[in-house]
Design a protein around this motif. Structure first.
Motif, PDB file in Angstrom:
ATOM      1  N   SER A 258      -3.797  47.554 -10.199  1.00 42.02           N
ATOM      2  CA  SER A 258      -4.536  48.626  -9.517  1.00 42.02           C
ATOM      3  C   SER A 258      -4.716  49.802 -10.453  1.00 42.02           C
ATOM      4  O   SER A 258      -3.901  50.033 -11.344  1.00 42.02           O
TER       5      SER A 258
ATOM      6  N   ALA B  16      -5.621  52.677  -8.743  1.00 38.62           N
ATOM      7  CA  ALA B  16      -5.707  53.681  -7.677  1.00 38.62           C
ATOM      8  C   ALA B  16      -4.336  53.891  -7.057  1.00 38.62           C
ATOM      9  O   ALA B  16      -4.084  53.498  -5.911  1.00 38.62           O
TER      10      ALA B  16
ATOM     11  N   LEU C 217      -1.300  55.794  -5.182  1.00 36.07           N
ATOM     12  CA  LEU C 217      -1.190  56.859  -4.186  1.00 36.07           C
ATOM     13  C   LEU C 217      -0.351  57.972  -4.811  1.00 36.07           C
ATOM     14  O   LEU C 217       0.782  57.749  -5.231  1.00 36.07           O
TER      15      LEU C 217
ATOM     16  N   ASP D 172       1.594  60.835   1.952  1.00 34.65           N
ATOM     17  CA  ASP D 172       0.828  59.658   2.356  1.00 34.65           C
ATOM     18  C   ASP D 172       1.616  58.353   2.213  1.00 34.65           C
ATOM     19  O   ASP D 172       1.108  57.282   2.544  1.00 34.65           O
TER      20      ASP D 172
ATOM     21  N   ALA E 255       0.069  51.600  -4.303  1.00 34.93           N
ATOM     22  CA  ALA E 255      -1.295  51.607  -4.827  1.00 34.93           C
ATOM     23  C   ALA E 255      -2.234  51.069  -3.758  1.00 34.93           C
ATOM     24  O   ALA E 255      -1.809  50.349  -2.832  1.00 34.93           O
ATOM     25  N   TYR E 256      -3.484  51.419  -3.908  1.00 28.20           N
ATOM     26  CA  TYR E 256      -4.494  50.938  -2.958  1.00 28.20           C
ATOM     27  C   TYR E 256      -5.072  49.619  -3.453  1.00 28.20           C
ATOM     28  O   TYR E 256      -5.503  49.497  -4.602  1.00 28.20           O
TER      29      TYR E 256
ATOM     30  N   GLY F 155      -8.482  49.076  -0.215  1.00 27.72           N
ATOM     31  CA  GLY F 155      -8.397  50.199   0.710  1.00 27.72           C
ATOM     32  C   GLY F 155      -7.096  50.275   1.479  1.00 27.72           C
ATOM     33  O   GLY F 155      -6.904  51.198   2.284  1.00 27.72           O
ATOM     34  N   GLN F 156      -6.172  49.335   1.258  1.00 32.46           N
ATOM     35  CA  GLN F 156      -4.898  49.305   1.974  1.00 32.46           C
ATOM     36  C   GLN F 156      -3.754  49.711   1.048  1.00 32.46           C
ATOM     37  O   GLN F 156      -3.761  49.409  -0.145  1.00 32.46           O
ATOM     38  N   ARG F 157      -2.743  50.384   1.632  1.00 35.19           N
ATOM     39  CA  ARG F 157      -1.565  50.753   0.852  1.00 35.19           C
ATOM     40  C   ARG F 157      -0.684  49.528   0.600  1.00 35.19           C
ATOM     41  O   ARG F 157      -0.364  48.795   1.539  1.00 35.19           O
TER      42      ARG F 157
END
Length: 460
Positions: free
Chosen positions: A248, A250, A252, A257, A339-340, A343-345
């Motif tokens: 990933s 991306a 978090l 969050d 990480a995304y 679109g999911q954690r």
């Protein structure tokens, strides 16, 4: 009218020479002995040659190209450009943003310039290659290329692999090339191409592959990649084994969050050891508190035996990760990243355990009840294939490293595990399963033949 006679041979010769000189242009003809009277012994005239023009012939991917009305050649990232000058030339490429375009396999000589264009941005870039005649810098010609934006998925991804290692994966979908850089800085580079038999899957080429079947593949979604690669085996020197990975770009980064209850599956890998782990973990209080239930049975956090509910304090760590330390035992500590993926954690961890003897991999999702879908990805025994769920069954069709097939269908056991965690099969062939909208994951149960086995992939 009186006609004048040309009496002597000398007079005739002089007349003809004067007539010739009055007719020539400013460019003197080589070999003319003289212009003027008196016997033709005067000085010579140096010829003035016309300036040479610089013309360029352009080919894109081996085909002759023509500029548009604005004088620009349309090019795509990954295109190979060849420019041939009409006279010997030196070359000067340029772009408004020098970092926007990089060249692969670049080559230049006085008779040709060639390179594969790589656009490092997602926006169009104007790239100019100027040809200059070496002895006369004023003789120049530009070939101007408007290079369309690069693939949005080009870039670098952080990799977590099931063999307990981390790497960095650089992908370029325009050139079909990759670089996998391990934690020691060693780089494996090669190419990849779309799998014609499985839409959305790319096959990685690598000299490190030794198995009969090439399970080195990947699928991509947004800012994440899920696949398999022949990583160096951390337990077997000079050995590469194909292992699944999640990558990933991306992570978090906002601690608040992190909050949520994750179903976390894992594998441990050590000398002569393959084992599994199944846990429920929870992040709360704005991502500052991490709790893990260590009950032998997998239960919801609310039903965890108090003595087995371990609490950790969470603080930021390097590389957009998070450290967690047991509040009652500071020696008990580890790290993770959220990480995304699609679109999911997704909670990810990969590295040495606290003893330094085992490699561990952990993947956690905020799991949902099983729905009908199919994911595709790799297995820890070097295979690749489909992992399918429906509300009551799990099934998979995998091509193994030796080229044989592993096809199974198992009914969920409905043994009252926390929501989102399913079991199927019976000892010694029992498995646990979880999914969210992006990922499906299977792991062999501890104490079973499949202990230490994991299969996960991106949902179609």
């Amino acid at each position: 009218m009186t006609r004048r006679a040309l009496g002597t041979p000398f007079q005739l010769k002089e007349f003809l020479m004067r007539f010739w000189c009055s007719a020539v242009t400013a460019v003197a003809l080589a070999g003319l002995a003289a212009c003027g009277g008196g016997g033709g012994g005067g000085g010579g005239v140096t010829p003035i040659l016309p300036a040479q023009a610089m013309n360029l012939s352009v080919a894109i991917n081996g085909k002759t190209a023509a500029p548009d009305g604005a004088g620009q050649y349309a090019a795509k990232p990954g295109d190979t450009i060849e420019i041939t000058p009409s006279i010997g030339a030196d070359w000067a490429p340029s772009a408004a943003d020098p970092s926007a375009i990089t060249l692969r396999s670049a080559s230049s000589s006085s008779t040709k310039w060639s390179a594969q264009l790589v656009n490092n941005t997602t926006a169009p870039v104007v790239y100019t290659v100027t040809a200059k005649q070496g002895s006369a810098a004023s003789i120049t010609k530009d070939a101007v290329f408007k290079v369309s934006g690069g693939n949005s998925q080009n870039g670098s991804y952080r990799v977590w692999a099931t063999n307990g290692t981390q790497s960095q994966l650089a992908l370029n979908f325009d050139t079909g090339t990759y670089d996998m850089t391990d934690s020691a800085g060693q780089v494996s580079s090669d190419s990849f191409a779309a799998d014609p038999s499985e839409q959305g899957t790319y096959v990685l080429k690598s000299a490190r592959l030794k198995a009969a079947y090439n399970a080195a593949r990947f699928r991509a979604t947004g800012d994440a990649v899920v696949g398999s690669f022949p990583f160096d085996d951390p337990q077997l020197a000079s050995t590469a084994t194909v292992q699944p990975f999640v990558a990933s770009r991306a992570p978090l980064t906002a601690q608040a969050d992190l909050d949520g209850t994750y179903t976390r599956l894992g594998v441990n890998y050590g000398p002569g050891l393959r084992d599994s782990q199944i846990r429920r973990v929870q992040l709360s209080a704005g991502g500052t508190v991490f709790q893990q239930c260590n009950d032998a049975a997998v239960v919801d956090m609310a039903n965890c035996t108090p003595a087995n509910l371990i609490t950790y304090a969470v603080t930021p760590a390097p590389n957009n990760g998070w450290s967690y330390v047991n509040v009652a035992n500071p020696v008990d500590k580890a790290a993770f990243t959220v990480a995304y993926v699609g679109g999911q954690r997704v909670m990810l961890a990969s590295g040495l355990d606290q003893t330094g003897s085992q490699r561990v991999f952990r993947i956690g999702v905020i799991a949902t009840a099983p729905t009908a879908n199919t994911a595709r990805g790799g297995t820890t025994d070097g295979g690749w294939g489909a992992l399918g769920f429906d509300p009551v069954n799990a099934s998979w069709t995998v091509t193994k490293a030796d080229g044989s097939s592993d096809i199974q269908s198992l009914a969920f056991s409905n043994l009252g595990y926390p929501a989102g965690l399913q079991s199927a099969g019976a000892s010694p062939n029992a498995y646990f399963f979880m999914q969210n909208s992006a990922l499906s994951v299977a792991v062999g149960a501890r104490g079973n033949n499949g202990a230490g086995y994991m299969h996960f992939g991106l949902v179609n």
